[in-house]
Design an enzyme around this catalytic site. Structure first.
Site, PDB file in Angstrom:
ATOM      1  N   ASP A   1       0.836  -1.205   0.000  1.00  0.00           N
ATOM      2  CA  ASP A   1       0.000   0.000   0.000  1.00  0.00           C
ATOM      3  C   ASP A   1       0.875   1.262   0.000  1.00  0.00           C
ATOM      4  O   ASP A   1       0.371   2.383  -0.076  1.00  0.00           O
ATOM      5  CB  ASP A   1      -1.022  -0.007   1.156  1.00  0.00           C
ATOM      6  CG  ASP A   1      -0.378   0.022   2.515  1.00  0.00           C
ATOM      7  OD1 ASP A   1       0.869  -0.035   2.610  1.00  0.00           O
ATOM      8  OD2 ASP A   1      -1.128   0.100   3.515  1.00  0.00           O
TER       9      ASP A   1
ATOM     10  N   GLU B   1       8.981  -4.296  10.881  1.00  0.00           N
ATOM     11  CA  GLU B   1       9.405  -3.000  10.332  1.00  0.00           C
ATOM     12  C   GLU B   1       9.921  -2.089  11.439  1.00  0.00           C
ATOM     13  O   GLU B   1       9.222  -1.863  12.446  1.00  0.00           O
ATOM     14  CB  GLU B   1       8.223  -2.331   9.583  1.00  0.00           C
ATOM     15  CG  GLU B   1       8.624  -0.974   9.011  1.00  0.00           C
ATOM     16  CD  GLU B   1       7.673  -0.416   7.966  1.00  0.00           C
ATOM     17  OE1 GLU B   1       6.726  -1.124   7.556  1.00  0.00           O
ATOM     18  OE2 GLU B   1       7.892   0.736   7.545  1.00  0.00           O
TER      19      GLU B   1
HETATM   20  O1  KIV Z   1       3.473  -1.179   1.710  1.00  0.00           O
HETATM   21  C1  KIV Z   1       4.650  -1.563   1.785  1.00  0.00           C
HETATM   22  O2  KIV Z   1       5.488  -1.275   0.921  1.00  0.00           O
HETATM   23  C2  KIV Z   1       5.032  -2.364   2.943  1.00  0.00           C
HETATM   24  C3  KIV Z   1       6.488  -2.674   3.117  1.00  0.00           C
HETATM   25  C4  KIV Z   1       7.181  -1.493   3.646  1.00  0.00           C
HETATM   26  C5  KIV Z   1       6.712  -3.879   3.952  1.00  0.00           C
HETATM   27  O3  KIV Z   1       4.208  -2.724   3.727  1.00  0.00           O
END
Ligand code: KIV
Length: 274
Positions: free
Chosen positions: A41, A179
């Site tokens: 997202d 994260e």
């Molecule tokens: O939306 C995204 O790119 C993510 C990553 C940072 C893991 O959730």
């Protein structure tokens, strides 16, 4: 790649994951042999120029996931569930997760930790849909975390992360994104779990790594977190190429004879009387 093959890599070799949001990028990432492609997202920020990931919904995520799955031949494609698809009404989570699999052709979905995350995760897993968890810094609920900050920095916060990780594994997650957590906490979680952990800003001891492709390629200038390694500066290369194109068009150098289609002289002569 399927979920079982990804899980079998734990302890054998590091798992690679990158984001992609469209056909050409997904083809390149897949050809390079990346194990998992996340239709993140983060689309909101790096592709659509929005200031929050909560501003993309199912319509955008399914549309982009379809473009990615059309391109991918080998990687496991993971669709990132947008805020509206499970946090607004956790009862809708399995129904929306199923759309990623059946409509968009993804092999799995990912969802971020929030208060009712266990309920949503359980519903998705019970529906037989492979689900990946995401704990630590969870951008969809950034206001509750007090901004973009490293999570789990004291023992109490780290204990909560370990509990969340264990709970998500128990509920059936096949893998877990960590994260922005201290490297030693990511190591503890990785050692305690039997499912793979995929780190982003979580140090070297996770079972795999994920990055946003625009960050890796130097295509997103607005914000550059400490954990990003830029492997190439595509923004500079693209700007240079576009400037050269402009100069050649204005200067009459492009298109050259090699870019033109010809017609026989006699055919041109036939037009003389017109
Ligand atoms: O939306 C995204 O790119 C993510 C990553 C940072 C893991 O959730």
């Amino acid at each position: 790649m399927n979920v079982k093959e990804i899980q079998a890599l734990k302890g054998k070799r590091k798992i690679t994951m990158l984001t992609a949001y469209d056909y050409p990028m997904a083809s390149l990432v897949d050809k390079a042999g990346i194990d998992m492609i996340l239709v993140g997202d983060s689309l909101a920020n790096v592709v659509l120029g929005l200031d929050s990931t909560t501003k993309v919904g199912m319509t955008e995520m399914i549309y982009h996931s379809k473009a990615v799955t059309r391109a991918v031949k080998n990687a496991l494609v993971v669709g990132d569930m947008p805020y509206e698809s499970y946090q607004v009404d956790p009862k809708k989570s399995a129904e929306n997760a199923r759309r990623f699999i059946e409509e968009a052709g993804c092999g799995a979905v990912k969802l971020e930790w929030f208060d009712q995350c266990p309920e949503a995760t359980e519903a998705i897993a019970k529906a037989g849909i492979p689900v990946m968890g995401h704990i630590g810094l969870t951008p969809q609920t950034i206001d509750k975390l007090g901004g973009f900050k490293v999570q789990g920095k004291d023992a109490d916060a780290a204990k909560r992360l370990i509990q969340e990780a264990r709970q998500l594994q128990g509920l059936g997650c096949f893998a877990l994104v960590l994260e922005c957590v201290p490297d030693r906490i990511a190591r503890i979680i990785t050692e305690k779990l039997s499912i793979p952990t995929i780190g982003i800003g979580a140090g070297p001891w996770t079972d795999g790594q994920v990055l946003v492709i625009h960050d890796l390629l130097g295509l997103y200038e607005r914000f550059r977190p400490k954990f990003v390694k830029r492997y190439v500066d595509l923004s500079a290369l693209i700007t240079k190429a576009v400037e050269e194109y402009k100069a050649e068009v204005v200067g009459g150098k492009f298109p050259g004879p090699e870019h033109c289609f010809s017609i026989k002289e006699e055919e041109i002569k036939k037009l003389k009387d017109m």
